[in-house]
Motif scaffolding. Sequence first.
Motif, short mmCIF file in Angstrom:
data_model
loop_
_atom_site.label_atom_id
_atom_site.label_comp_id
_atom_site.label_asym_id
_atom_site.label_seq_id
_atom_site.Cartn_x
_atom_site.Cartn_y
_atom_site.Cartn_z
N PHE A 1 0.91 -1.23 -0.09
CA PHE A 1 -0.02 -0.03 -0.08
C PHE A 1 0.95 1.27 -0.03
CE2 PHE A 1 -2.10 3.36 2.58
CZ PHE A 1 -3.14 3.72 1.53
N SER A 2 0.57 2.34 -1.05
CA SER A 2 1.51 3.29 -0.89
C SER A 2 0.74 4.56 -1.33
CB SER A 2 2.56 3.10 -2.15
OG SER A 2 3.74 4.17 -1.94
N GLN A 3 0.67 5.83 -0.63
CA GLN A 3 0.17 6.70 -0.99
C GLN A 3 0.95 7.87 -1.52
OE1 GLN A 3 -1.71 7.35 2.93
NE2 GLN A 3 -3.49 7.57 1.79
N THR A 4 2.18 7.96 -1.02
CA THR A 4 3.17 9.11 -1.67
C THR A 4 4.21 8.54 -2.70
OG1 THR A 4 4.42 8.58 0.20
CG2 THR A 4 2.86 10.22 0.50
N ARG B 1 -0.38 -4.09 -5.96
CA ARG B 1 -0.82 -2.99 -4.91
C ARG B 1 -2.00 -3.98 -4.02
NH1 ARG B 1 0.46 2.28 -5.71
NH2 ARG B 1 -1.06 2.93 -4.34
N HIS C 1 1.55 4.87 9.33
CA HIS C 1 0.59 5.81 9.76
C HIS C 1 0.27 5.93 11.14
CE1 HIS C 1 -1.43 5.67 5.44
NE2 HIS C 1 -0.14 6.03 5.42
N SER D 1 -0.41 0.97 8.23
CA SER D 1 -1.53 1.67 7.53
C SER D 1 -2.89 0.78 7.71
CB SER D 1 -1.55 1.81 6.12
OG SER D 1 -1.22 0.61 5.37
#
Length: 177
Positions: free
Chosen positions: A8-11, A35, A57, A62
């Motif tokens: 999982f990656s947001q950035t 993902r 997080h 996360s």
Amino acid sequence: MKILVTYFSQTGNTEKVARAMYDSLKDRHETTIKRFEELGAGEPAGFDILFIGSPCHAGDLSAPAKELLKSLPASMNTAVAGFVTHAATVYRREDYGQCLETLQSSMEEKGIRLLGCFDCQGYLAPAIHDFVKKHKKIPDDEWKQRVEEMTGHPDAEDLRRAAEFARETAGAADAAG
């Protein structure tokens, strides 16, 4: 050996680490990268090794990573290795150490073999800089220095170490049978 690298990656920090791991394994093993949201129900259990990646997080894995861990069947024959990205210059190890503890306790509860966990500095998303700076009560001059220290991470050395961790982990698991 069948290996799944999932994350999982947001950035983009955790994705960079996942890709480095995948690239280091794909020529030696049947390796897939996905993902979390691309995984089918029960899919992780079809692999020999599952690399699970998450950003830190609020001091822990996360929410999507925790959900994936909950969904893994107990005592599956897939071994797990974790990898975590965090803003190390902003947080102390105690602030992100819960990520490692959550992974370990989840695997112990389910009777799944944990092969280890890799952690790596990432770049904190600019959108939360002010929040973190205020929450941690970091003075402006110190904050500027910390931002400079985390800029560019994960860097080439971080990704080299991630690839090495993946190769060594897969090699050890393969040798153990």
